[in-house]
Design a protein around this motif. Structure first.
Motif, short mmCIF file in Angstrom:
data_model
loop_
_atom_site.label_atom_id
_atom_site.label_comp_id
_atom_site.label_asym_id
_atom_site.label_seq_id
_atom_site.Cartn_x
_atom_site.Cartn_y
_atom_site.Cartn_z
N LYS A 111 0.00 -0.70 -13.78
CA LYS A 111 -0.18 -1.14 -12.41
C LYS A 111 0.33 -2.57 -12.24
N PRO A 112 0.76 -2.91 -11.03
CA PRO A 112 1.24 -4.27 -10.78
C PRO A 112 0.06 -5.24 -10.68
N PRO A 113 0.34 -6.55 -10.73
CA PRO A 113 -0.73 -7.53 -10.50
C PRO A 113 -1.32 -7.33 -9.10
N ALA A 114 -2.58 -7.67 -8.93
CA ALA A 114 -3.26 -7.44 -7.65
C ALA A 114 -2.54 -8.11 -6.48
N PHE A 115 -1.98 -9.31 -6.72
CA PHE A 115 -1.35 -10.02 -5.60
C PHE A 115 -0.06 -9.36 -5.12
N GLU A 116 0.47 -8.43 -5.91
CA GLU A 116 1.70 -7.74 -5.53
C GLU A 116 1.44 -6.34 -4.95
N ILE A 117 0.17 -5.93 -4.85
CA ILE A 117 -0.13 -4.53 -4.59
C ILE A 117 0.47 -4.01 -3.29
N PHE A 118 0.44 -4.78 -2.23
CA PHE A 118 0.94 -4.26 -0.95
C PHE A 118 2.45 -4.00 -1.00
N HIS A 119 3.19 -4.95 -1.54
CA HIS A 119 4.64 -4.76 -1.64
C HIS A 119 4.98 -3.70 -2.69
N ALA A 120 4.23 -3.69 -3.79
CA ALA A 120 4.47 -2.68 -4.83
C ALA A 120 4.18 -1.28 -4.29
N LEU A 121 3.11 -1.15 -3.52
CA LEU A 121 2.77 0.14 -2.92
C LEU A 121 3.83 0.56 -1.91
N TYR A 122 4.31 -0.38 -1.13
CA TYR A 122 5.38 -0.10 -0.17
C TYR A 122 6.61 0.47 -0.88
N ARG A 128 8.96 7.61 -2.89
CA ARG A 128 8.53 8.98 -2.59
C ARG A 128 9.30 9.54 -1.39
N LYS A 129 9.51 8.70 -0.39
CA LYS A 129 10.23 9.12 0.81
C LYS A 129 11.68 9.47 0.50
N GLU A 130 12.28 8.67 -0.39
CA GLU A 130 13.70 8.88 -0.72
C GLU A 130 13.90 10.08 -1.65
N LYS A 131 13.00 10.27 -2.62
CA LYS A 131 13.18 11.33 -3.63
C LYS A 131 12.47 12.62 -3.28
N MET A 132 11.44 12.54 -2.42
CA MET A 132 10.68 13.71 -1.97
C MET A 132 10.30 14.64 -3.12
N PRO A 133 9.57 14.13 -4.13
CA PRO A 133 9.21 14.97 -5.28
C PRO A 133 8.26 16.11 -4.89
N ALA A 190 8.79 4.37 10.44
CA ALA A 190 9.33 3.68 11.62
C ALA A 190 10.41 2.66 11.26
N GLY A 191 10.68 2.50 9.94
CA GLY A 191 11.71 1.56 9.52
C GLY A 191 11.29 0.11 9.61
N VAL A 192 9.99 -0.14 9.49
CA VAL A 192 9.46 -1.51 9.55
C VAL A 192 9.12 -1.99 8.14
N LYS A 193 9.55 -3.20 7.79
CA LYS A 193 9.27 -3.76 6.47
C LYS A 193 7.99 -4.60 6.51
N LEU A 194 7.37 -4.75 5.34
CA LEU A 194 6.18 -5.61 5.28
C LEU A 194 6.53 -7.05 5.62
N GLU A 195 7.74 -7.46 5.28
CA GLU A 195 8.18 -8.82 5.60
C GLU A 195 8.16 -9.06 7.12
N ASP A 196 8.46 -8.01 7.89
CA ASP A 196 8.42 -8.14 9.35
C ASP A 196 7.00 -8.44 9.82
N ILE A 197 6.03 -7.77 9.21
CA ILE A 197 4.62 -8.00 9.56
C ILE A 197 4.20 -9.40 9.14
N GLN A 198 4.61 -9.81 7.93
CA GLN A 198 4.26 -11.14 7.44
C GLN A 198 4.81 -12.23 8.34
N GLU A 199 6.05 -12.06 8.78
CA GLU A 199 6.66 -13.06 9.65
C GLU A 199 5.93 -13.15 10.98
N GLU A 200 5.50 -12.01 11.52
CA GLU A 200 4.77 -12.03 12.78
C GLU A 200 3.40 -12.70 12.62
#
Length: 206
Positions: A111-122, A128-133, A190-200
């Motif tokens: 697992k990633p470090p806790a502080f990276e979890i949101f971006h790592a999960l994204y 998953r979206k790209e490979k559709m296993p 919807a094609g929205v990045k976490l960086e977009d949310i962070q900037e807002e």
């Protein structure tokens, strides 16, 4: 920042840690002299000093993986600094996002470090979206389409509200995690990045 206060070594260099502005991840470690720091401040892009070539180098000058410097932080002893950057591409010459991609496994976890979890999960959900296993819950949601994804966000939001109303900590933690998980799926859809949310959110920070 008074560069004259920095404690450069006998070669006129100071260690530079480069850290992601969005995730907090440490991307690389290099060195800079006073001229490199001045150029970083003037141009807004990370500039270092190459000890092997004995010259200044701008990160991404040839690869295109530039680093836009948002802030420069100084160590309490003034003998090292941090470049806080918006990175455009990978930091490591190996092709890895960070030069610190290996570890000693003090804790046996993938697992990633806790502080990276949101971006790592994204990134994990994006994969998953790209490979559709086959057998993937996330892939099945994307197959069902936007309406189903949005419906799930609504359901999880209602369950989170109920948990908050009940003031049950365990229930709140569980339902909030469910909501965030499905909200990230919806953002990907919807094609929205976490960086977009962070900037807002940064725009609203006063």
């Amino acid at each position: 920042m008074d560069l004259n206060k920095l404690k450069f070594d006998e070669r006129g260099l100071i260690p530079v840690i480069t850290q992601s502005y969005y995730t907090g991840k440490v991307l690389m470690q290099a060195y800079a002299n006073k001229e490199a720091i001045q150029k970083t401040i003037e141009t807004g892009y990370a500039t270092y000093f190459s000890r092997s070539r004995n010259e200044l180098w701008v990160k991404g000058e040839t690869s295109g993986n530039k680093q836009k410097v948002v802030d420069i932080k100084i160590d309490c002893d003034e003998d090292s600094i941090i470049y806080l950057v918006k990175d455009y591409g990978v930091a490591c010459h190996t092709g890895e996002e960070s030069c610190f991609y290996r570890d000693l496994k003090l804790e046996k976890s993938e697992k990633p470090p806790a502080f990276e979890i949101f971006h790592a999960l994204y990134e994990k959900l994006k994969e998953r979206k790209e490979k559709m296993p086959e057998g993937s819950y996330v892939a099945s949601l994307f197959k069902k389409g936007s309406d189903k994804i949005i419906q799930k966000v609504g359901e999880e939001a209602v369950e989170t509200v109920i948990a908050l109303k009940n003031k049950d900590k365990d229930e709140i933690v569980y339902e909030t995690s469910d909501l965030i998980f499905h909200l990230i799926i919806a953002l990907l859809d919807a094609g929205v990045k976490l960086e977009d949310i962070q900037e807002e959110l940064l725009r609203r920070y006063k």
